[in-house]
Design an enzyme around this catalytic site. Structure first.
Site, short mmCIF file in Angstrom:
data_model
loop_
_atom_site.label_atom_id
_atom_site.label_comp_id
_atom_site.label_asym_id
_atom_site.label_seq_id
_atom_site.Cartn_x
_atom_site.Cartn_y
_atom_site.Cartn_z
N THR B 40 0.81 -1.11 -0.06
CA THR B 40 0.12 -0.05 -0.04
C THR B 40 0.90 1.17 -0.12
O THR B 40 2.13 1.07 0.26
CB THR B 40 -0.67 0.07 1.36
OG1 THR B 40 -1.59 -1.11 1.25
CG2 THR B 40 -1.69 1.16 1.36
N ASP B 56 -4.15 4.62 -1.65
CA ASP B 56 -4.31 4.08 -2.75
C ASP B 56 -5.39 2.92 -2.57
O ASP B 56 -6.12 2.92 -1.69
CB ASP B 56 -2.92 3.44 -3.40
CG ASP B 56 -2.61 2.06 -2.70
OD1 ASP B 56 -2.59 1.27 -3.31
OD2 ASP B 56 -2.41 2.02 -1.43
N ARG B 58 -5.32 -0.48 -4.07
CA ARG B 58 -4.86 -1.96 -4.50
C ARG B 58 -4.90 -2.70 -3.45
O ARG B 58 -4.03 -2.62 -2.44
CB ARG B 58 -3.74 -1.58 -5.45
CG ARG B 58 -3.36 -3.03 -5.95
CD ARG B 58 -1.92 -2.91 -6.81
NE ARG B 58 -2.27 -2.73 -8.08
CZ ARG B 58 -1.14 -2.27 -8.96
NH1 ARG B 58 -0.25 -2.58 -8.75
NH2 ARG B 58 -1.50 -1.84 -10.16
N LYS B 72 -9.29 1.76 1.86
CA LYS B 72 -8.41 1.61 2.62
C LYS B 72 -8.43 2.67 4.09
O LYS B 72 -7.83 2.66 4.80
CB LYS B 72 -6.89 1.66 2.29
CG LYS B 72 -6.75 0.59 1.25
CD LYS B 72 -5.20 0.56 1.07
CE LYS B 72 -5.16 -0.30 -0.21
NZ LYS B 72 -3.73 -0.52 -1.00
N GLY B 86 -0.89 -3.32 5.39
CA GLY B 86 -0.49 -4.64 5.98
C GLY B 86 -1.54 -5.84 5.59
O GLY B 86 -2.18 -5.75 4.53
N SER B 168 4.12 -0.17 1.65
CA SER B 168 5.24 -0.62 0.78
C SER B 168 5.66 0.83 -0.06
O SER B 168 6.99 1.02 -0.37
CB SER B 168 4.93 -1.76 -0.23
OG SER B 168 3.80 -1.34 -1.12
N ASP B 205 5.70 1.92 -7.14
CA ASP B 205 5.60 0.92 -6.13
C ASP B 205 4.75 -0.08 -6.75
O ASP B 205 3.49 0.17 -7.16
CB ASP B 205 5.10 1.39 -4.72
CG ASP B 205 4.92 0.04 -3.74
OD1 ASP B 205 4.21 0.08 -2.95
OD2 ASP B 205 5.93 -0.67 -3.92
N SER B 208 1.25 -1.09 -4.80
CA SER B 208 0.19 0.14 -4.92
C SER B 208 -0.25 0.39 -6.31
O SER B 208 0.48 0.37 -7.21
CB SER B 208 0.68 1.68 -4.22
OG SER B 208 1.54 1.41 -2.98
#
Lengths: 232, 273
Positions: B40, B56, B58, B72, B86, B168, B205, B208
């Site tokens: 994330t 984000d 995903r 999220k 997480g 991440s 990243d 995400s």
């Protein structure tokens, strides 16, 4: 498994080096790095020059094991020397040096004895600018902006957004400083002693080291537990 | 039978009895099941009137994108929202649980919830589970004491910060924040910087992606901008649209109401006190 094998071969900590970032300007390349050579968690040597001019046309910057970097410099010395001995009016440009480095790194990796570095090579020859990177496992590529180590995660996003074809020298330095400042804040192995170098058609210039201004005056840092006495 | 269940009083905490069995199974080649992670980018920042949270959308399951457009930013209280990174189940469960606890607390005290209350409840729960509840949270809200922004790590440590990123994509987002944040931002500037940070995570990243959600919390007012930016639309969409031609034929229609419609007379019996 690969890393464990290497660990038993080199039980001493490598003298490692923090990240750097660099990119094309129009017919010039900038490389930037911090001057630190750490020994594990200690910041042992604070004046290591990690940017070196190679021949007439290129600049090499490295992160990773310093002794391996010095070995690479010796190989390149020999290479440039033999090239000069031909005395044929031609000289090795950045593309050729990059290719040589790739072959060296990849061959060592195949023999399970890598040179533990991430190298950045920039240069200008006949008006053509070039910026490439080689890894310790032999990954090599050419791009408009590269970074090593933590710079990949922290500096690349900024460079991707803000790099464009026609950066002037001042704009380029400002952009790199922005990246290095973020790295200084967020990389534990960074120090506030930066060196830039530039390479253009005329040759390489290494500028004297300087330090960046940092900002710590956020009111939230001054009093983080306002409104919640006793917490942290 | 003789071995009828003699119920032992329930012990508290985790029981690690099945760990030996799991080890044995792993040695025999059983791959552990992958779980849904929100690899994330979540961010939060304090601006002059309050807090802006961004995330984000995903959700990944190993290398696969399990949900292209998940939420999220979780609700904790009318004035407190929490972004979670997480393991998706852990963030959902923990935020739901603390949200209910906050609601009960509000009934009990009759006051608006404070951000430090949510912070302490989350921190105590996560520390209790010693990091096994893999939830990394960015908690933000505005209460009577002002705007607050906290990060909570899976092991239970917390930070109070003017700007924060987790997940991440946190390094990519943090690089944007470190170069662009200043104090006393206006709402539009704040939303712009938050979006830029999430986009840095989305495009740099792999964990995400998809869209950007933003939540703006100010004193007495909140704005949940779901899918505020959608920089990843489907590239090839059928221009004619989709017609599902073979519909089921309707032969006959009868409607039976399941509930009786009862007339409520106003001056009925009042409830016994």
């Amino acid at each position: 498994m690969y890393v464990v094998y290497l660990y038993t071969q080199h039980p001493k900590n490598a003298v490692s080096v923090a990240s750097e970032s660099d990119f094309h300007g129009h017919s010039q390349c900038f490389l930037k790095s911090t001057l630190i050579g750490s020994y594990g968690s200690t910041l042992r040597y604070k004046s290591i020059d990690r940017l070196k001019p190679i021949g007439k046309h290129s600049l090499l910057g490295a992160s990773g094991e310093i002794s391996d970097f010095q070995e690479i410099l010796r190989y390149l010395d020999e290479l440039i020397l033999y090239d000069n001995m031909w005395d044929d009016g031609n000289s090795l440009g950045p593309k050729e040096v990059h290719n040589y480095l790739t072959r060296v790194m990849y061959n060592r990796r195949n023999k399970f004895n890598p040179l533990w570095n991430a190298l950045v090579l920039g240069g200008v020859k006949n008006g053509q600018k070039y910026l490439g990177m080689v890894n310790m496992i032999g990954i090599n590529f050419e791009d408009n902006h590269v970074a090593t180590g933590l710079g990949n995660h922290l500096a690349r996003p900024i460079l991707r957004d803000e790099w464009h074809e026609n950066l002037t020298f001042e704009e380029g330095v400002k952009l790199l400083e922005k990246c290095m400042r973020v790295l200084l804040y967020r990389d534990r192995s960074a120090v506030n002693k930066i060196q830039i170098s530039k390479i253009t058609e005329e040759g390489a210039t290494l500028f004297p080291p300087f330090s960046l201004k940092t900002y710590w005056e956020f009111s939230a840092f001054k009093n983080p537990t306002v409104g919640a006495e006793g917490s942290w | 039978m003789a071995k009828s269940s003699i119920d032992l009083p329930p012990k508290g905490g985790f029981s690690f009895d099945l760990c030996r069995r799991n080890d044995m199974l792993q040695k025999k080649g059983l791959k552990p099941q992958s779980f849904l992670k929100t690899g994330t980018t979540i961010v939060g920042l304090i601006f002059q009137d309050g807090v802006i949270l961004g995330a984000d959308t995903r959700a990944t399951e190993g290398p696969i994108v399990a949900d292209k457009n998940c939420e999220k930013i979780h609700y904790m209280a009318p004035n407190i929202y929490c972004c979670g990174a997480g393991t998706a189940a852990d963030t959902e469960a923990v935020t739901d649980m603390v949200s209910s606890q906050l609601q009960l607390h509000r009934y009990h005290t009759g006051r608006e919830s404070r951000v430090v209350t949510a912070l302490t409840l989350l921190k105590r729960h996560l520390f209790n589970y010693q990091g096994h509840v893999s939830a990394a949270l960015v908690l933000g809200g505005v209460d009577v004491t002002g705007p607050h922004l906290h990060t909570i790590y899976p092991h239970g440590s917390t930070d109070t910060l003017p700007f924060a990123t987790m997940g991440s994509g946190s390094l990519a987002a943090m690089s944007v924040f470190e170069s662009k944040f200043k104090e006393g931002l206006t709402k539009d500037e704040g939303i712009k910087i938050v979006c830029e940070a999430i986009l840095a995570g989305v495009f740099n990243d792999l964990g995400s992606g998809s869209n950007v959600d933003v939540c703006v919390i100010t004193k007495g007012h909140k704005e949940y901008l779901r899918n505020h930016m959608q920089p990843n639309p489907r590239t090839y969409v059928n221009p004619k649209g989709f017609t599902f031609s073979k519909k089921t034929e309707v032969l006959a229609t009868t409607i039976t109401p399941l509930k009786e419609k009862v007339e409520v007379i106003e001056a009925g019996d009042a409830m016994e006190e």
